[in-house]
Design a protein around this motif. Structure first.
Motif, mmCIF file in Angstrom:
data_model
loop_
_atom_site.group_PDB
_atom_site.id
_atom_site.type_symbol
_atom_site.label_atom_id
_atom_site.label_comp_id
_atom_site.label_asym_id
_atom_site.label_seq_id
_atom_site.Cartn_x
_atom_site.Cartn_y
_atom_site.Cartn_z
ATOM 1 N N VAL A 135 -4.555 1.627 -2.364
ATOM 2 C CA VAL A 135 -3.634 0.537 -2.686
ATOM 3 C C VAL A 135 -2.619 1.053 -3.689
ATOM 4 C CG1 VAL A 135 -5.219 -1.361 -2.203
ATOM 5 C CG2 VAL A 135 -5.211 -0.323 -4.475
ATOM 6 N N VAL A 160 0.849 -1.184 0.000
ATOM 7 C CA VAL A 160 0.000 0.000 0.000
ATOM 8 C C VAL A 160 0.891 1.242 0.000
ATOM 9 C CG1 VAL A 160 -1.931 -1.156 1.139
ATOM 10 C CG2 VAL A 160 -0.167 -0.049 2.528
ATOM 11 N N ILE A 180 -8.485 -5.300 3.424
ATOM 12 C CA ILE A 180 -8.750 -4.268 2.427
ATOM 13 C C ILE A 180 -10.246 -4.148 2.174
ATOM 14 C CG2 ILE A 180 -8.320 -3.543 0.037
ATOM 15 C CD1 ILE A 180 -5.872 -3.412 1.773
#
Length: 341
Positions: A253, A236, A247
């Protein structure tokens, strides 16, 4: 995980209200979400969702958690340095940065719980402030009367540094039991060669390509990375990692290309489904690592020349991965001996 640096737009200085509004609208269009506003302009906060809105009166913050300080002398410097640990953030402006060694400011505020932001009138100044003493200030405050200039600053903190990729050699590919795998659907369109860095071990993350190539059987999903089993790490922004199971929609990301160039994407949704899995083992010559992915031809690992479906991988194939020393603790890189197997 390293916290992302922040850009503010100083929209409280122009005398004309429409000029102040133009700075906000142009900033929002550039993706900037933090502002300094006059307390007489609270309606500007409705122009777009803001992360921070520091309100001022007569050029000073009305929120006691924030300080806007002008430094023109060594005495001013000492007053600002004394604020470390007592404020949420300090915004520092000066007509001449040679009056105050920026290194002193960064050193004093680092680890104090108080963020330090430097006012920058040019992109070149902003670049200097963000890099001084390697880590730089916690962010910058754009001070410009030209709304069109705001977009020039955005890429200073919006574009991550390139990620170093190297080749690892496939040693084995074999099916394993069914398991929970995660599809990460982003709000960005990716191209062949782009995807996410995924791996079972935090010190070796494989470049898994997005579903951006047509295989003749299913339509492309260039916004999607079929990322792998729920236990795996993904990289990330800020050089950190998170478990795929963590997530969710709205999270940032890192999207990485074959060359290592990186950009930040936002997650639109994640799908966790039970699917047949396979394990790919690969070596950098000294250690062996693995990544567990869905057993399907649409999932591909990126190579120096293209991308190979995991169903066609064989021993001796070379794929791209990010390999590093040390390990991770709560997603942050640490230099210590960690054995994962």
């Amino acid at each position: 995980m390293e916290e992302a640096k922040k850009i503010f737009v100083r929209a409280d200085l122009p005398a004309v209200k429409d000029d102040r509004k133009a700075l906000v609208t142009n900033g929002l269009e550039a993706g900037i979400v933090s502002y300094i506003l006059r307390d007489e302009d609270p309606e500007f906060r409705k122009l777009g969702k803001m992360e921070d809105a520091v309100m001022t009166k007569d050029g000073r913050s009305v929120d006691p958690a924030w300080e806007i300080a002008r430094i023109d002398s060594p005495e001013d410097q000492e007053k600002v340095l004394a604020l470390a640990g007592s404020k949420k953030g300090v915004i520092v402006e000066t007509g001449d940065w040679s009056v105050i060694p920026l290194e002193n400011m960064i050193a004093r505020f680092r680890g104090s719980g108080t963020k330090i932001y430097a006012v920058a009138k040019t992109k070149e100044d902003a670049e200097l402030y963000l890099k001084t003493m390697e880590n730089g200030t916690d962010g910058i405050v754009i001070d410009t009367s030209d709304p069109a200039e705001i977009g020039r600053f955005r890429d200073l903190v919006g574009t991550p540094a390139p990620v170093e990729l190297s080749e690892v050699t496939v040693e084995d590919v074999k099916p394993i039991e069914m398991g929970d795998r995660v599809c990460v659907d982003t709000c960005s369109l990716m191209h062949p060669g782009e995807g996410m860095l995924i791996g079972s071990y935090s010190n070796c993350l494989f470049l898994v390509q997005s579903e951006s190539e047509d295989n003749g059987y299913v339509a492309t999903r260039p916004f999607r990375v079929n990322a792998g089993a729920v236990h795996e790490y993904c990289m990330v922004p800020g050089e950190g990692t998170r478990y795929l199971s963590e997530i969710s929609a709205g999270d940032p990301v890192l999207i990485v290309g074959r060359s290592g160039n990186a950009r930040v994407g936002s997650v639109g949704r994640c799908k966790v489904e039970v699917r047949p899995l396979l394990i790919v083992s690969a070596s950098d010559g000294s250690r062996t690592y693995n990544v567990i992915l869905q057993n399907a031809e649409t999932i591909k690992l990126v190579t120096p020349e293209g991308a190979v479906p995991v169903t066609e991988l064989k021993k001796g194939d070379r794929v791209l991965a990010h390999v590093e020393t040390g390990g991770r603790h709560f997603g942050m890189k640490v230099e210590e001996t960690i054995t994962e197997k």
